[in-house]
Write a protein that holds these residues in place. Structure first.
Motif, PDB file in Angstrom:
ATOM      1  N   LEU B  19       0.188   5.948   9.803  1.00 29.86           N
ATOM      2  CA  LEU B  19      -0.245   4.765   8.738  1.00 29.86           C
ATOM      3  C   LEU B  19      -0.252   5.247   7.348  1.00 29.86           C
ATOM      4  CD1 LEU B  19      -2.137   2.560  10.898  1.00 29.86           C
ATOM      5  CD2 LEU B  19      -0.156   1.863   9.974  1.00 29.86           C
ATOM      6  N   TYR B  20      -1.387   6.298   7.364  1.00 32.89           N
ATOM      7  CA  TYR B  20      -1.426   6.973   5.962  1.00 32.89           C
ATOM      8  C   TYR B  20      -0.240   7.532   5.425  1.00 32.89           C
ATOM      9  CZ  TYR B  20      -6.631   7.142   6.671  1.00 32.89           C
ATOM     10  OH  TYR B  20      -7.849   6.981   6.986  1.00 32.89           O
ATOM     11  N   ALA B  21       0.711   8.025   6.207  1.00 36.55           N
ATOM     12  CA  ALA B  21       1.950   8.726   5.717  1.00 36.55           C
ATOM     13  C   ALA B  21       2.896   7.662   5.238  1.00 36.55           C
ATOM     14  CB  ALA B  21       2.752   9.340   6.945  1.00 36.55           C
ATOM     15  N   LEU B  22       2.920   6.562   5.886  1.00 34.72           N
ATOM     16  CA  LEU B  22       3.813   5.625   5.044  1.00 34.72           C
ATOM     17  C   LEU B  22       3.526   4.910   3.898  1.00 34.72           C
ATOM     18  CD1 LEU B  22       6.461   3.972   6.164  1.00 34.72           C
ATOM     19  CD2 LEU B  22       5.009   2.237   7.182  1.00 34.72           C
ATOM     20  N   ILE B  23       2.134   4.695   3.830  1.00 34.42           N
ATOM     21  CA  ILE B  23       1.585   4.344   2.504  1.00 34.42           C
ATOM     22  C   ILE B  23       1.936   5.609   1.311  1.00 34.42           C
ATOM     23  CG2 ILE B  23      -0.352   3.306   1.353  1.00 34.42           C
ATOM     24  CD1 ILE B  23      -1.435   2.712   4.154  1.00 34.42           C
ATOM     25  N   ALA B  24       1.539   6.656   1.929  1.00 29.84           N
ATOM     26  CA  ALA B  24       1.556   7.705   1.001  1.00 29.84           C
ATOM     27  C   ALA B  24       2.842   7.908   0.430  1.00 29.84           C
ATOM     28  CB  ALA B  24       1.173   9.016   1.610  1.00 29.84           C
ATOM     29  N   ILE B  25       3.784   7.429   1.037  1.00 27.75           N
ATOM     30  CA  ILE B  25       5.291   7.847   0.383  1.00 27.75           C
ATOM     31  C   ILE B  25       5.248   6.907  -0.772  1.00 27.75           C
ATOM     32  CG2 ILE B  25       7.782   7.207   0.625  1.00 27.75           C
ATOM     33  CD1 ILE B  25       7.279   7.766   3.653  1.00 27.75           C
ATOM     34  N   GLY B  26       4.711   5.628  -0.679  1.00 30.54           N
ATOM     35  CA  GLY B  26       4.967   4.917  -2.006  1.00 30.54           C
ATOM     36  C   GLY B  26       4.101   5.431  -3.280  1.00 30.54           C
ATOM     37  N   TYR B  27       3.109   5.851  -2.827  1.00 27.17           N
ATOM     38  CA  TYR B  27       2.321   6.430  -3.660  1.00 27.17           C
ATOM     39  C   TYR B  27       2.915   7.616  -4.373  1.00 27.17           C
ATOM     40  CZ  TYR B  27      -2.497   4.939  -4.218  1.00 27.17           C
ATOM     41  OH  TYR B  27      -3.739   4.416  -4.703  1.00 27.17           O
TER      42      TYR B  27
END
Lengths: 367, 313, 347
Positions: B19-27
């Motif tokens: 989950l962290y990974a997916l959000i981190a992409i946007g950042y």
């Protein structure tokens, strides 16, 4: 001419609020524990509807939102006392806020009655802050009896929310009683707002816990229950009065079926007093469903304060505060309330179970 | 820790990390282009969840429609935030952009409190229940409390598998988009040098807007997946995951998309492992993430896979 | 205007303000006079942050951490041993803290010093990082401080926090310290140290080329800012009479509030910071009407909870977009400025 009429109207309408007795209600209507605040408000409002007068005057309730925040707890208390000039205060809801706001009430000699704050520090060494609910030392004992005697556990994992006074205190009282009963207790830690508890659950399971005890608030109770069941923990989960709101079932779903918790009141318990019957009836009529614990507590707090005003016979704050402390055998919804010289109410703990997505009354533990 | 718990914790960490990974992409996408830490990213994540929540409860849409619309909503929201709040201050010093981002983040949070009320809501019934089931490997069947249950074994939520799959798809899609399309080329150009790129005839604002929209859509997907796993919706739900995703992005190398994914997975695993190894320190969990952040920033600010930032005079 | 005239005017102004404060104590009820005290405290928070964010140009998001350090330090020092015995329910407070009790003034000073120490520890590794990263690093440190405060039961009493702090902060203490803070930071700002800071803010590389040790200057500014943040923390704790490590009290929200103050007032202006602090305190209370039920012509309009934060954050974003200089921009209140107002009027 029109302006004059307008002014006269305004004056008349504002005068209509002149001869009323102001009672403050400082509740968390927003923020982390707003669920409790709103339910208590429902109870207060309902009681106000049924009993709107005392000593021949209207009671006006001034609602202030403390946003579940300690700083606001203090500010709203001051505002209620100095700006709104209330004669007594219903509030606050969670122990940490009541402790903070209570300091202000103590300073100014205004009675503050809490519907639901259970931490002992709330009333310790204070003359003006009281409560209509039991306090945690007793709730801790009851929860421990539930876990070790009723449910037969012997090694309980206690999930402590390090960010809440209530949870920390409650957990400690539980542990003390557990030791007396010969049971074993160990702690797992989390913070309010955490969402992932898989590590703590796995750890508890690896230490062979045969029950979980969660003395926190419903958001985390529901999530811990879900994750525990997911990770293969099928043994009992117990909690405290933080679970006594419908959101626990909404969020937890299947996972919280079979959850037992200690609380103040359940509509399923035998109605002991007239007020209890009246309350359940009025609530079901108005809202179409059974009332909850906190609504009942809000109702009771209003009634207790009103009764105190009546006994004091005046709107003098000091007199009312004394009258509150002298409350004896008052027939409330959640039980017969006597407030002792420390400001605490000696009451029984109701054990409630969640079954098929509903709260079901189980039994009562008496002091 | 016994091997079984160790393995289970590893799996738990993978689940959280995905989950962290997916959000981190946007950042990382937004930072790569604009050098802006979009504090509001976590809140767009939160808004997408609320969109989905209300589309299902109020508009009675079936969950797949609601999900798609919510993700689209997140993309539009991200695009608008850029248009309204960040574009006017493009020329201003970066500090102003950072301050504005913080402001937007708090704005979205307080908006959610006012519009949706601060009480946590349940997301449990919004999406089909099977998504939150676990896949169980090993273990044996026993009877407990009158029911047949599986005891033991390693458990892994189905939704985490879905998250990993979606992350992989996103990685492939983004790789194609950035390296094989014209817009992607424009994005790469903008990330190197904005004035020159605009001189080349590229509509820089449009490219930036598309970047925001893409990143926000990913945040939206991440949000919905998060809410399925942790079925609770509340206005501040995006704050900590957003922060941790940012740490993950920095860890992996800010500006590098595969780095963000790697960073997210590693962060999730280490976070769970830390709590598993030191259960008494569970209260320090969030501090741990910040701690990692500071160490990375001090030792190797370009992260695992990033390139060092050279300031030209 | 000659220095002599300026000094006289300043002294007169101080006397007038003091007189005004005395009147407020006499005639206003405690609700209002406490707000005025709070304005003083907010002023110190804002001015100390301005030194770092505004004048030095390094964007720190960690102010709440130092305020917290100051608050806890002074609280631990002013509580009586018996109270500590009563309050520390989970773990006992370590020696020697559990047996000391010192006067408020010294506790505040020590609070400032400890906070400055923390600022040094935070600044040393963080100031090597560039703008955005520095901001996040300070945010991280601030959260780490808070989380440690939450968990170190034997030092801070953890979640229970410290209660029943004596109500030492009066209008005089808070505005007195505000005067000291403003005096110190103003003189710093107008000294060669301050000029160097501004040079660094405008163009770091050029400043370095001119021989200014950027790191040392920024670190010193950061430490000074931390010192006064600690002082404000001590005053704040004794105003609230309780301190706890929750996000709302000493977390990100507090940093954001102080940010609002300095952005409102003007990033880089000391006068602006004070104005921002006053405005924030005032608006915080005044806007409460949006949240409580209103009695309009006998109809009850239910207030919307959370409106205040929404108003503040919208204001914040709008100001950043349309009016980033805030009220004062980078200008200060000076007697010359006032005099020129009069001169213009005369023409």
């Amino acid at each position: 001419m029109r302006k004059l009429v307008l002014i006269v109207l305004v004056v008349i309408l504002s005068i209509s609020t002149f001869s009323s007795i102001k009672v403050g209600a400082i509740l968390p209507m927003t923020g982390g524990v707003a669920a409790f605040g709103q339910m208590i408000w429902q109870g207060v409002a309902l009681a106000h509807e049924l009993f709107p007068q005392v000593l021949g005057q209207d009671i006006e309730i001034v609602l202030l939102d403390n946003n579940s925040d300690k700083v606001q707890a203090v500010n709203t208390a001051r505002r209620a006392i100095e700006q709104e000039k209330v004669v007594a205060i219903i509030g606050q809801v969670i122990s940490s806020n009541t402790i903070a706001g209570g300091a202000v009430a103590e300073e100014n000699g205004v009675a503050m009655v809490s519907p639901s704050s259970t931490n002992p520090l709330v009333t310790q060494n204070r003359k003006y802050v009281s409560r209509v609910c039991f306090s945690d030392p007793f709730q801790g004992v009851a929860a421990a009896l539930l876990a070790f005697n009723n449910m037969g556990a012997s090694n309980v994992a206690v999930f402590v929310d390090v960010e809440q006074d209530y949870a920390v205190g409650f957990a400690n009282f539980f542990r003390d009683t557990a030791r007396e009963l010969g049971g074993n207790v160990f702690y797992e830690y989390y913070k309010s707002g955490d969402q992932d508890f898989t590590a703590q659950v796995s750890d508890a399971m690896s230490k062979n816990a045969d029950a979980f005890f969660i003395p926190g608030y419903y958001q985390e109770i529901a999530l811990i229950a879900i994750q525990a069941r997911q990770l293969g923990f099928y043994d009992p989960i117990i909690s405290g009065d933080g679970a006594a709101v419908p959101e626990t079932i909404e969020i937890g779903g299947e996972a919280v079926n079979g959850l037992y918790f200690t609380t103040h009141y359940d509509p399923g318990s035998p109605a002991v007093t007239e007020n209890a019957k009246l309350f359940v009836q009025a609530y079901t009529e108005k809202f179409g469903e059974a009332p909850g614990t906190f609504t009942a507590l809000g109702f009771d707090t209003y009634l207790v304060i009103r009764d105190a005003i009546e006994r004091a016979g005046s709107t003098d704050r000091e007199a009312i505060a004394q009258a509150v402390r002298q409350t004896k055998d008052f027939p409330a919804v959640t039980g017969i309330i006597t407030i002792n010289e420390n400001g605490d109410a000696i009451k029984s703990v109701a054990i409630v179970k969640i079954e098929d997505g509903k709260f079901v009354y189980d039994t009562t533990i008496n002091p | 820790m016994d091997p079984k718990t160790l393995l289970q914790n590893f799996v738990n960490g993978l689940s959280l990390g995905s989950l962290y990974a997916l959000i981190a992409i946007g950042y990382t996408m937004v930072y790569g282009i604009l050098r802006l830490i979009n504090f509001a990213h976590g809140d767009i994540f939160m808004m997408a969840v609320y969109f989905a929540f209300f589309l299902v409860t109020l508009a009675s849409l079936p969950w797949y429609f609601a999900a798609i619309l919510a993700i689209a909503g997140a993309a539009i929201l991200g695009f608008s935030v850029d248009r309204v709040a960040y574009k006017p201050i493009r020329k201003a010093p970066r500090i102003s952009a950072l301050i504005t981002a913080i402001g937007v983040s708090f704005f979205l949070e307080s908006l959610a409190v006012v519009v949706f009320s601060g009480i946590p809501r349940s997301f449990r019934t919004i999406f089909p229940q099977f998504l939150n089931e676990m896949i169980i490997l090993g273990g044996q069947v026993e009877t407990r409390y009158g029911r047949e249950v599986i005891v033991g074994g390693i458990r892994f939520p189905i939704i985490s598998i879905i998250t990993l799959v979606i992350t992989a798809i996103a990685l492939v899609f983004l790789w194609w988009f950035i390296y094989r399309t014209k817009i992607g080329m424009a994005m790469r150009a903008v990330s190197v040098d904005i004035p020159t790129t605009s001189l080349m005839g590229v509509n820089v604002d449009r490219v930036i807007g598309i970047t925001f929209a893409l990143g926000s859509a990913l945040a939206g997907i991440g949000g919905i997946l998060w809410a399925i796993r942790y079925p609770q919706v509340w206005p501040y739900m995006g704050f900590i995951p957003g922060m941790k995703a940012f740490v993950a992005a920095v860890f992996g190398g800010i500006g590098s998309i595969p780095g963000a994914v790697l960073g997210g997975l590693i962060l999730g695993i280490t976070e769970i492992m830390m709590v598993g190894l030191l259960p008494g320190a569970a209260g320090y969990r969030d501090a741990f993430a910040f701690f990692i952040l500071i160490i990375i920033l001090s030792v190797k600010p370009s992260g695992l896979m990033g390139k060092p930032d050279i300031v030209k005079v | 205007m000659s220095i002599k005239n300026r000094v006289i005017l300043t002294l007169v102004a101080v006397v007038v303000i003091a007189f005004g404060l005395m009147l407020s104590q006499e005639f206003l009820n405690s609700y209002y006079s406490r707000i005025i005290t709070l304005i003083g405290i907010y002023g110190i928070m804002a001015v100390s942050l301005t030194l770092v964010n505004g004048i030095s140009g390094v964007f720190s998001l960690g102010h709440a951490g130092f305020i917290a350090v100051g608050a806890y330090t002074s609280a631990l020092l002013t509580l009586s041993p018996q109270q500590k015995e009563m309050t520390f329910l989970i773990d006992k407070l370590i020696w020697p803290l559990n047996s000391i009790q010192i006067p408020f003034f010294w506790a505040t000073i020590i609070a400032g010093l400890v906070a400055a120490l923390f600022a040094f520890a935070v600044g040393w590794p963080s100031l090597r990082l560039s703008g955005d990263y520095f901001a996040i690093a300070t945010l991280g440190f601030s959260e780490i401080i808070r989380i440690f405060a939450l968990n170190l039961n034997w030092l801070t009493n953890g979640a229970l926090g410290l209660k029943a702090l004596p109500d030492y902060t009066t209008v005089w203490w808070s505005w007195g310290w505000l005067l000291v803070t403003v005096a110190c930071i103003t003189s710093l700002s107008y000294s060669s140290f301050g000029r160097a800071l501004r040079a660094i803010r405008e163009d770091r590389v050029a400043a370095q080329a001119m021989g200014i040790n950027v790191f040392k200057h920024q670190l010193m500014a950061f430490v000074f800012g931390g010192f006064f943040a600690g002082i404000s923390g001590s005053l704040y704790a004794h105003w609230l009479s309780t301190i706890d490590p929750r996000t709302n009290t000493v977390g990100i929200l507090l940093t954001f509030n102080v940010l609002i103050m300095i952005v409102l007032g003007g990033l880089g202006s000391i006068t602006g910071a004070i104005i921002g602090g006053a405005l924030f305190a005032f608006l915080s209370e005044w806007l409460r009407f949006l949240e409580s039920p209103m009695n309009v012509f006998g109809f009850k309009i239910m207030g919307i909870s959370g409106m205040r934060m929404l108003v503040f954050s919208s204001l914040f974003v709008i100001i950043m977009i349309f009016w980033p200089r805030g009220i004062m921009g980078r200008k200060e209140f000076t007697w010359d400025g006032v005099a020129s107002l009069f001169r213009r009027g005369r023409k």
